[in-house]
Design a protein around this motif. Sequence first.
Motif, PDB file in Angstrom:
ATOM      1  N   ALA A 255     -69.969  15.017 -13.270  1.00  0.00           N
ATOM      2  CA  ALA A 255     -70.896  14.120 -12.586  1.00  0.00           C
ATOM      3  C   ALA A 255     -70.421  13.895 -11.159  1.00  0.00           C
ATOM      4  CB  ALA A 255     -70.978  12.789 -13.321  1.00  0.00           C
ATOM      5  N   THR A 260     -74.568  19.014 -11.348  1.00  0.00           N
ATOM      6  CA  THR A 260     -73.652  19.537 -12.357  1.00  0.00           C
ATOM      7  C   THR A 260     -73.449  21.019 -12.101  1.00  0.00           C
ATOM      8  OG1 THR A 260     -74.446  17.960 -13.987  1.00  0.00           O
ATOM      9  CG2 THR A 260     -73.245  19.866 -14.815  1.00  0.00           C
ATOM     10  N   LYS A 284     -72.763  10.465 -16.340  1.00  0.00           N
ATOM     11  CA  LYS A 284     -73.195  10.145 -14.978  1.00  0.00           C
ATOM     12  C   LYS A 284     -73.620   8.688 -14.875  1.00  0.00           C
ATOM     13  CE  LYS A 284     -76.245  12.921 -13.228  1.00  0.00           C
ATOM     14  NZ  LYS A 284     -77.342  13.911 -13.158  1.00  0.00           N
ATOM     15  N   SER A 288     -71.767   6.025 -12.477  1.00  0.00           N
ATOM     16  CA  SER A 288     -72.531   5.380 -11.405  1.00  0.00           C
ATOM     17  C   SER A 288     -72.401   3.858 -11.441  1.00  0.00           C
ATOM     18  CB  SER A 288     -74.011   5.775 -11.497  1.00  0.00           C
ATOM     19  OG  SER A 288     -74.600   5.244 -12.675  1.00  0.00           O
TER      20      SER A 288
END
Length: 452
Positions: A255, A260, A284, A288
């Motif tokens: 990520a 990717t 991901k 994040s």
Amino acid sequence: MVELEKCLYRCVNCGWEKTLNTGFYAHCPKCKHILVISYEELETKNLKSTLPGIWRYSSFLPEFRVKPSLGEGGTPVRRGKKLEKKLGLAKLFLKDETKNPTGAFTDRGAALITAFSLHNSFQSITSITGGNIAASLATYCAAFGVEFTAIFRAPVDLEKLYMITACGGYVTSDPKNSRGFIVKPSNPFLVEGYKTISFEIHEYSKRLPDVIIAPVGHGSLTYALWKGFEELGEVGLITRKPFLVGVEVGKTRTAEDGATEEKKCSFISSELSVPQPAWRNALKEIVSKGEACLINVSDEEVVEGLRLLAAFEGLLVETASATAVSGLIKALNNGIIRKNQSIMLVVTGSGLKNPRTFIRILEKRFIDTCENELNRPSRISIEILNMLSEGSLHGYKIWKKLYTKGYNITLQAVYYHLKRLEEIGLIRRIVTRPRKTYVITRDGLEFLKNIL
């Protein structure tokens, strides 16, 4: 246990939901993304019960008719005092998953998969992977009367193959032979089993560690750790979650900026050589949020991790497990984590399941020692030069010739010798289909002339 009517498949991408009692969904029918198991409500604050294995955490798991267990889970958390001192850390803990029935954390997921299969009257299970997941499933299927098939793809991990066939499993490379309940690395029930590691860490620890470091292959373990702590927070059992560090082997991140790329394959860690991690989108999401990060380590760093765990903590582990140590060192050096934090490593599998890796590492070190000390090619390298002086050969043919001459050496080690000889200019490689062949150079012939 949570009634199936209150358990939901949920898409991590579009939010699609469906109750578990409607059957099995391998992926979201709307957007084809990965699914996780969610619960309408986790009503209890009682974390554990008297049931065996991971089923002691039944209040956080779906309610199946049969609860198969071989004693998985309940693995120890211990202080890694010698390694802690070596690295100058305040507190280092080891979650030792090598104590599971087959020596790997994947037994937890196998218990959930087997439970779902028995609940839905599947007579057979097929694993679309030949690693620890397949070995665990083969063991549980043998114990609970379910037929098992493993679909192997290169590179084949022979030790896992032996375990599967010993348990009566059928091994094939053809996906057309899949039967019954098909298990892929993206199966959400694997995560439900793995998340019980988080419950045990909470139960066994007076205070949750600040950081937990775990290997990343398909990413299911790292996501499962996060999910377990998330659910503990939902019922008020914890007020903060540990920061998670996932460690990959290869060039690129799972990520990074929403993209990717394919990961570079690892020479020593087939379990982590995953070109397209199944749980990349789920990872991901938590990256994040700032609740996790992913770092990459090299094969050389993994070998050092193996050495440190064995030499300082007496733990002989699989190469995948050693990435946690490699990731710890790299995260410290990069300022991602601090030495004064409490840190826990998840040791995922026993090295006794993969002795061939240690043989390859020791062979490489022996070759390096010989060539460095003598400042010249080793005896086997000279034998290869003699063969090539008579004509070009490909690597496999060289290996067969060495074997007939009494050299007990792996094919991997032969290619290492060839690489070293090519680097110092004594041979060169010619790319011809379908194989690469090797020829001796003028310098190689001159070298042979001088030593013979």
